[in-house]
Design an enzyme around this catalytic site. Structure first.
Site, PDB file in Angstrom:
ATOM      1  N   ASP A  57       0.814  -1.217   0.000  1.00  0.00           N
ATOM      2  CA  ASP A  57       0.000   0.000   0.000  1.00  0.00           C
ATOM      3  C   ASP A  57       0.844   1.261   0.000  1.00  0.00           C
ATOM      4  OD1 ASP A  57      -2.121   1.677   2.365  1.00  0.00           O
ATOM      5  OD2 ASP A  57      -2.382   1.509   0.184  1.00  0.00           O
ATOM      6  N   GLU A  93       4.435  -8.021   7.476  1.00  0.00           N
ATOM      7  CA  GLU A  93       3.187  -8.768   7.291  1.00  0.00           C
ATOM      8  C   GLU A  93       3.298  -9.917   6.306  1.00  0.00           C
ATOM      9  OE1 GLU A  93      -0.189  -6.410   6.672  1.00  0.00           O
ATOM     10  OE2 GLU A  93      -0.007  -5.586   8.647  1.00  0.00           O
ATOM     11  N   TYR A 147      -6.068  -3.644  13.013  1.00  0.00           N
ATOM     12  CA  TYR A 147      -6.952  -2.596  12.491  1.00  0.00           C
ATOM     13  C   TYR A 147      -8.418  -2.727  12.887  1.00  0.00           C
ATOM     14  CZ  TYR A 147      -3.189  -0.451   9.897  1.00  0.00           C
ATOM     15  OH  TYR A 147      -2.027   0.203   9.556  1.00  0.00           O
ATOM     16  N   GLU A 178       1.306  -0.993  13.979  1.00  0.00           N
ATOM     17  CA  GLU A 178       0.347  -0.326  13.093  1.00  0.00           C
ATOM     18  C   GLU A 178      -1.049  -0.388  13.691  1.00  0.00           C
ATOM     19  OE1 GLU A 178       0.060  -1.145   8.919  1.00  0.00           O
ATOM     20  OE2 GLU A 178       2.211  -1.474   8.735  1.00  0.00           O
TER      21      GLU A 178
END
Ligand SMILES: CCCN1C[C@@H](O)[C@H](O)[C@@H](C(=O)O)C1
Length: 599
Positions: free
Chosen positions: A166, A414, A470, A508
């Protein structure tokens, strides 16, 4: 693996000249540059700034999105008085791969767009005359290269980058190019390890040269006073009553190596170092035997106009923002940054989790990315990928090992760790990287939402855990955030009830936020919601003593591919892309400046 990656310096024996400025640039969509003789230059060039990504300068989409071969060229002069020197070109970053030609002679190729490499051009240059360096570069993404992705061929024949990550595939000569003149017998590497106590510090050094083993070594304090000396290829520099390098309270000594032949110094290399130790003990991260709680950010090298280019102005602003908000750390997500960033952090006492560009090694977390629907490590590309992966881990550690700011090494962002095929890959990676860092700093990788305590098959490898989570954004969002909190607590309870005895850092978490969007009560994308989400995470962090760090995503908004989930890039920044605060910046400042350093 590069032989030596010492940062260029000018001194009595060495000269460093940056070749920054306008270079000739040309796209080569048919990959015929060599055939057309572009190795000695080309006509009708675009004048392109270096260092810079080429993408955002253009006004047409084909050029901005260009994927394939492209060329740079630059004329340079080498004076006669350099005739007894080794002449090298050092490229800070050529993204993603390059072949270097000087005066039409092929010198070398390099793969990997975020680490430096040098080209020995001594036999290719013409002394006392003008020379030309050309580079054939390529920015295609592949599953067997870092960072991972695909290159699609559109029906109109044009290529298109399909990142499994991303951030925008900014490409070009993103960091400075140096013309270096150094002694033919030279110092090409050194390393240091430390023992520190209140009233004494010992610097264990090891230095390498192309020939000879006779070295004079000295250590000077910030006033230039020599505080210790030694000699030989390895040895100890003992400092009484040292000023240690502390988090957010840095102190830098200058170590100087002289290569001596027949009683004469023939080369010299000096560098700034910090006297400090790094340890992980149980759930604690220790600097100089004292526990540290990390607060800071995931970042990107990203700014308007020059894309991923290193920009001293932006870095100065970012460092000031991190000091203002009370941060003490950041992760170089998702690739090693320019060396000058680490020098800044050395001086500011900010800790870095240094990350290699091993990103996209899994089904892309965000559905708009072109990821895979299989285990990444079952692919037939894995063997070739691994060769490049370990090579870039070696170069990252080789380049950054002497920075006091480097706290840990992130060997992947990740990856797919919940499948059986990941285990042999990471077994090899952690075995092959074990001895690379003389200081044996912690090695780790970030764990995605899917790679929970229950699901991951690779928790045995990291020395500390980096969790990317998230809830509140990619799931259990908006009014459902209370379920997100419950899920987060449930996972941390599993960690708590396990026998795992290592620190956890949240590397994150965050919410896309449109600056200036306000809503009472909150709504996703509003500045109020970003704070609500951060506040939820902080409540959870404060409930578990093995959470030893919080690094929300991201310091600043940054560019990504186009997509129906991106509004001109990723907006999870605590600051806007032009480095102005969203409301969340004041929320975090209040929290972080009230926490003691070793909270
Ligand atoms: C869920 C994937 C983890 N994380 C990777 C990072 O590169 C992205 O920018 C971030 C996001 O989607 O905001 C998610």
């Amino acid at each position: 693996m590069e032989k030596g990656l010492l940062y260029p310096v000018t001194n009595k024996f060495r000269q460093d000249q940056k070749l920054d400025g306008l270079w000739d640039f040309k796209f080569d969509p048919s990959a015929e540059g060599e055939k057309k003789g572009w190795t000695t230059g080309f006509g009708d060039p675009i004048k392109m700034p270096v260092p810079a990504s080429f993408n955002d300068f253009f006004t047409d989409k084909d050029s901005r999105e260009y994927t394939g071969d492209f060329w740079y060229a630059k004329k340079f002069f080498v004076p006669d008085y350099m005739k007894d020197k080794m002449i090298e070109l050092r490229f800070g970053a050529a993204t993603h791969r390059a072949t270097v030609y000087v005066n039409g002679q092929e010198i070398r190729s390099h793969e990997g767009g975020f680490l430096p490499f040098t080209a020995d051009i001594t036999t290719a240059i013409k002394l006392g005359e003008e020379n030309i360096v050309t580079l054939k570069m390529n920015n295609e993404l592949h599953r067997d290269a870092l960072p991972a992705g695909d290159t699609a061929i559109l029906k109109n024949g044009k290529k298109m980058s399909k990142p499994f990550f991303d951030f925008y595939n900014y490409s070009g000569l993103n960091r400075s190019v140096h013309l270096m003149a150094i002694p033919k017998e030279n110092i090409y590497d050194y390393s240091t390890t430390y023992d520190v106590s209140e009233n004494q510090a010992t610097v264990h050094y090891d230095v390498k040269a192309t020939a000879g083993s006779n070295f004079m070594v000295s250590l000077a304090d910030e006033d230039g006073q020599i505080v210790a000396t030694s000699e030989g290829q390895s040895g100890d520099l003992v400092v009484e009553n040292p000023t240690l390098w502390q988090v957010r309270d840095a102190y830098l000594y200058t170590i100087k190596f002289e290569l001596v032949e027949n009683g004469q110094t023939v080369d010299e290399y000096s560098d700034e170092i910090g006297l400090r130790t790094i340890e992980v003990k149980g759930h604690q991260i220790l600097v100089n035997h004292k526990s540290v709680y990390l607060r800071g950010f995931g970042r990107h090298e990203d700014s308007i106009y020059a894309g991923r280019a290193f920009d001293l102005n932006v870095e100065r602003r970012d460092m000031n923002l991190m000091k203002w908000i009370g941060a003490n750390s950041f992760r170089s997500s998702h690739y090693p940054y320019d060396e000058q960033v680490y020098k800044f952090a050395d001086r500011e006492g900010i800790l870095i989790i240094d990350e290699v560009p091993a990103v996209g090694f899994k089904m892309a977390a965000a559905s708009f990315l072109g990821g895979l629907n299989q285990s990444f490590f079952d692919g037939d590309w894995v063997d070739e990928l691994y060769k490049k992966h370990i090579d870039q881990v070696k170069d990252m550690i080789q380049r950054d090992k002497n920075h006091p700011s480097v706290l840990a090494w992130s060997l992947c962002n990740e990856p797919d760790t919940s499948t059986d095929s990941a285990v042999p890959y990471f077994t090899k990676l952690f075995n092959d990287s074990k001895e690379l860092d003389p200081e044996k700093r912690p090695r780790t990788f970030t764990l995605n939402e899917d790679d929970t305590f229950e699901a991951s098959k690779c928790l045995q490898f990291p020395d500390l855990y980096l969790l990317n989570r998230y809830p509140g954004w990619y799931h259990k969002w908006g009014y459902e955030i209370s379920d997100g909190e419950a899920g987060l607590r449930a996972e941390l309870d599993e960690w708590k009830n396990s026998d795992i005895d290592k620190p956890i850092v949240f590397s994150e978490y965050g919410a896309d936020t449109e600056p200036g969007l306000h809503k009472l009560p909150s709504i996703m994308w509003s500045e109020e919601y970003q704070i609500e989400l951060l506040d939820m995470f902080d409540r959870v962090f404060d409930s578990y003593d093995f959470v030893r760090g919080e690094q929300p995503w991201n310091l600043a908004d940054f560019q990504t591919v186009e997509g129906n989930m991106r509004v001109n890039g990723n907006k999870k920044g605590i600051f806007t892309r032009d480095r102005q605060p969203k409301a969340a910046a004041f929320f975090l400042k209040k929290r972080w400046t009230s926490l003691p350093l070793d909270y």
